[in-house]
Design a protein around this motif. Structure first.
Motif, PDB file in Angstrom:
ATOM      1  N   THR A  11       0.847  -1.193   0.000  1.00  0.00           N
ATOM      2  CA  THR A  11       0.000   0.000   0.000  1.00  0.00           C
ATOM      3  C   THR A  11       0.882   1.243   0.000  1.00  0.00           C
ATOM      4  OG1 THR A  11      -1.686  -1.172   1.296  1.00  0.00           O
ATOM      5  CG2 THR A  11      -1.855   1.228   1.170  1.00  0.00           C
TER       6      THR A  11
ATOM      7  N   LEU B 178       3.558   1.912  -1.476  1.00  0.00           N
ATOM      8  CA  LEU B 178       4.943   1.528  -1.222  1.00  0.00           C
ATOM      9  C   LEU B 178       5.910   2.401  -2.027  1.00  0.00           C
ATOM     10  CD1 LEU B 178       6.075  -0.706   0.593  1.00  0.00           C
ATOM     11  CD2 LEU B 178       6.207  -2.177  -1.430  1.00  0.00           C
TER      12      LEU B 178
ATOM     13  N   THR C 232       0.762   0.053  -5.036  1.00  0.00           N
ATOM     14  CA  THR C 232      -0.303  -0.596  -4.270  1.00  0.00           C
ATOM     15  C   THR C 232      -0.833  -1.787  -5.062  1.00  0.00           C
ATOM     16  OG1 THR C 232      -0.985   1.472  -3.201  1.00  0.00           O
ATOM     17  CG2 THR C 232      -2.592  -0.310  -3.261  1.00  0.00           C
TER      18      THR C 232
ATOM     19  N   THR D 192      13.801  -1.488   4.061  1.00  0.00           N
ATOM     20  CA  THR D 192      12.751  -0.734   4.747  1.00  0.00           C
ATOM     21  C   THR D 192      12.147   0.292   3.793  1.00  0.00           C
ATOM     22  OG1 THR D 192      13.916  -0.972   6.848  1.00  0.00           O
ATOM     23  CG2 THR D 192      12.217   0.735   6.721  1.00  0.00           C
TER      24      THR D 192
ATOM     25  N   THR E  50       8.141   4.978   2.201  1.00  0.00           N
ATOM     26  CA  THR E  50       6.726   5.295   2.398  1.00  0.00           C
ATOM     27  C   THR E  50       5.904   4.029   2.231  1.00  0.00           C
ATOM     28  OG1 THR E  50       6.391   5.810   0.050  1.00  0.00           O
ATOM     29  CG2 THR E  50       7.009   7.643   1.493  1.00  0.00           C
TER      30      THR E  50
ATOM     31  N   THR F 242       3.345   0.652   3.224  1.00  0.00           N
ATOM     32  CA  THR F 242       3.479  -0.583   3.994  1.00  0.00           C
ATOM     33  C   THR F 242       3.543  -1.787   3.070  1.00  0.00           C
ATOM     34  OG1 THR F 242       1.068  -0.765   4.206  1.00  0.00           O
ATOM     35  CG2 THR F 242       2.257   0.329   5.998  1.00  0.00           C
TER      36      THR F 242
ATOM     37  N   LEU G 175       2.839  -5.838   3.653  1.00  0.00           N
ATOM     38  CA  LEU G 175       2.292  -6.741   4.663  1.00  0.00           C
ATOM     39  C   LEU G 175       2.166  -8.160   4.129  1.00  0.00           C
ATOM     40  CD1 LEU G 175      -0.623  -4.521   6.035  1.00  0.00           C
ATOM     41  CD2 LEU G 175       1.753  -4.631   6.853  1.00  0.00           C
TER      42      LEU G 175
ATOM     43  N   ARG H 180       0.608  -8.340   8.417  1.00  0.00           N
ATOM     44  CA  ARG H 180       1.665  -7.846   9.295  1.00  0.00           C
ATOM     45  C   ARG H 180       2.958  -7.668   8.512  1.00  0.00           C
ATOM     46  NH1 ARG H 180       1.753 -11.839  14.419  1.00  0.00           N
ATOM     47  NH2 ARG H 180       2.961 -10.119  15.314  1.00  0.00           N
ATOM     48  N   PRO H 181       3.791  -6.694   8.892  1.00  0.00           N
ATOM     49  CA  PRO H 181       5.126  -6.599   8.286  1.00  0.00           C
ATOM     50  C   PRO H 181       5.921  -7.871   8.588  1.00  0.00           C
ATOM     51  CG  PRO H 181       4.601  -4.606   9.529  1.00  0.00           C
ATOM     52  CD  PRO H 181       3.543  -5.619   9.868  1.00  0.00           C
TER      53      PRO H 181
END
Length: 302
Positions: A5, A7, A21, A52, A55, A57, A59, A63-64
């Motif tokens: 999302t 990313l 996304t 990392t 910007t 997420t 998942l 969860r990461p």
């Protein structure tokens, strides 16, 4: 399920992934396509917590990666088939990983059998061919019997039997309800394997959806028409200025969709026995829709 999302990731002044996304769902093989430099490897590293994001997420099952309680049982990945200790045997390599993740040692022999490496389980991995390393990498990804799987170019170095085997394996894993996410440059193979596609270029999303939806984006290549009234259809097409080719009883009409051809035939009183839109191959659609996003285009590519 895999979810990206918004990313984003840059290295120095180079943007690798921008506002990306997409979702890869359980029970489906999702192909991940894009030209060289599109950001595919970076995206997979972000999903697996190896980099990392700046910007957004990434998942895995909500969860990461770094927050997963039991990562090897949740997600398995093949990013680099050369990742192994060359002095360890295939069995020792897998048993070491199993022990480190609380898995029974017998699991090593189970996955070696699954990928066809039982006969070389005691051979040092440093002497493996590329195809054998690919199989060992797939075995490593399957070691924890995970619900989510990521594969980067899993058929590189495999012979035709191996390619056929991987195709069946990916489908079987998806049929078991797992999320299967596969990056590959072998478009004809991907066309036979994936139900869904995520296509990116220069770090941006180009397409997310079904294989059929992606092929349709490039537009139909032609419509196959079969009729007993060849002369009447030929006249109607010619008067309309439509480009077509023909063989006995069959016409291939270009630059018209099937609805337009059907209406033209109806108006001309032509009986049709077949009216089939023919989309192009995945390779044709891919080249058409990603041409402007190729980092190093060959002459005439733009």
């Amino acid at each position: 399920m895999l979810e990206a999302t918004g990313l984003g990731k840059s290295y120095g002044g180079t943007v690798a992934v921008r506002d990306l996304t997409f979702t890869a769902r359980p029970g489906r093989v999702t192909g991940f396509l894009g030209p060289n430099g599109a950001g595919k490897s970076t995206t997979m590293r972000l999903l697996l917590g190896l980099d990392t994001p700046d910007t957004g997420t990434a998942l895995i099952e909500g969860r990461p990666y770094r927050q997963l309680d039991d990562p090897l049982r949740t997600v398995g990945a093949l990013l680099d088939p050369a990742w192994r200790h060359p002095g360890r045997t295939a069995r020792a390599h897998l048993r070491w990983l199993a022990a480190a993740n609380g898995l029974p040692s017998r699991r090593a022999d189970e996955v070696l059998a699954l990928v066809g490496l039982s006969s070389v389980a005691g051979k040092r991995a440093g002497h493996f061919s590329l195809g054998m390393l690919q199989r060992l990498g797939i075995a490593t990804a399957l070691l924890g019997d995970p619900r989510v799987l990521l594969f980067d170019e899993p058929v590189n170095g495999l012979d035709p039997e191996g390619v056929h085997w991987v195709r069946g394996l990916l489908r079987t894993l998806a049929e078991q309800g797992r999320t299967v996410f596969v990056s590959s440059h072998l478009l004809p193979e991907m066309e036979q394997t994936a139900q869904d596609l995520v296509v990116i270029g220069r770090g941006r999303l180009i397409h997310e959806g079904t294989m059929a939806g992606f092929l349709a984006k490039a537009g139909p290549r032609e419509v196959r028409v079969r009729t007993p009234d060849e002369a009447a259809l030929r006249t109607a097409l010619t008067e309309r200025g439509v480009v077509f080719t023909e063989e006995p009883g069959v016409f291939h009409v270009s630059e018209m969709d099937s609805s337009a051809v059907g209406e033209l035939a109806f108006t001309a009183g032509v009986t049709l026995h077949e009216l089939t839109p023919l989309t192009g191959s995945l390779e044709q659609a891919y080249l058409e829709l990603t041409g402007q996003d190729t980092e190093y285009p060959s002459g005439g590519a733009r």
